[in-house]
Design a protein around this motif. Structure first.
Motif: not given
Length: 271
Positions: A220, A226, A223
């Motif tokens: 998580r 990113q 993400k």
């Protein structure tokens, strides 16, 4: 395949014709023992003022005066036309007097900045479209702060659910640096992926010390990282678009001011 639009061909043809006529008049004035720099100077000064109309056109977008894209194209062609006319006017690449050298340096800086800006404006927008996740430049700092808050909230959830502080220590010691502000800007500018290598290395280090149920929190976090990388990409490229204008416009304004003063001096002492 069409490499040049019809308007580009027309503008380029007009530019070549103008340079040819200016060279012809210059040659005629030299043969008649007159002062060719006067005629070429007025022509140069008049054309120098025309690209500035682009800024006026942008402020009058509600009035049908042609597209901004068309005006930008004309701006580029006129800017390219000025360089040979400038050399024709001064008769050399670099003059002798201090004032003339300052004026020439400003001219070269504005010309070089215009060329760099043309490259930037032709390449960066397509990169931003390909990257996706469009974001307003002024909102990027706020979005980065939001990413940091999400990660910090995730770390608190991780500690409460697992009773471990392994990932929390890793974040505080290493990963918090990445979420503090835009990173890897130069690498993003050249299309590199240094951020992926850096993050991947940090993930591999900490993953060895995480239990199976703790690894979901690392995923998580990745993400969110990113999303932060996408924001950094937009910050770098949109920032370059704005930074270029920050230098180009003041230099162009200074060039106009020095040129006006130059014309006044010529009228007072030479003509």
């Amino acid at each position: 395949m069409r490499f040049l639009s019809r308007s580009s061909i027309v503008l380029t043809s007009c530019s070549v014709l103008l340079i040819s006529l200016a060279s012809y008049w210059h040659f005629i004035d030299l043969r008649q023992l007159s002062r060719p720099e006067i005629r070429s100077g007025y022509l140069l000064f008049a054309i120098m003022l025309l690209p500035g109309l682009l800024a006026v056109r942008k402020r009058l977008s509600v009035i049908p005066l042609g597209t901004v894209h068309g005006w930008t194209r004309a701006h580029v062609v006129l800017g390219a036309t000025l360089l040979p006319l400038f050399w024709l006017h001064i008769g050399r690449v670099w003059p002798d007097g201090i004032y003339e050298q300052i004026l020439t340096a400003l001219f070269y800086l504005v010309t070089a900045g215009g060329f760099i800006g043309w490259v930037i404006q032709n390449r960066i927008p397509s990169r931003l479209v390909q990257a996706g996740n469009e974001v307003i430049f002024e909102r990027i700092p706020e979005e980065i702060i939001d990413c940091r808050r999400q990660v910090e909230g995730l770390i608190l959830e991780y500690q409460q659910e697992t009773g471990s502080d392994t990932l929390a220590k890793h974040y505080v010691d290493i990963l918090s640096w990445y979420f503090f502000k835009p990173r890897f800007t130069i690498n993003h500018l050249f299309g590199g992926n240094a951020h992926e290598h850096w993050l991947g290395g940090k993930y591999r280090i900490i993953e060895r010390y995480l239990a199976q149920d703790e690894k979901q929190y690392l995923q998580r976090l990745a993400k969110i990282a990113q999303r932060k990388a996408d924001l950094d990409f937009h910050y770098t490229h949109q920032g370059l678009l704005k930074l270029w204008l920050f230098f180009h416009i003041p230099l162009a304004a200074a060039l106009i001011v020095f040129s006006v003063w130059h014309v006044l001096l010529i009228h007072l002492y030479s003509i």
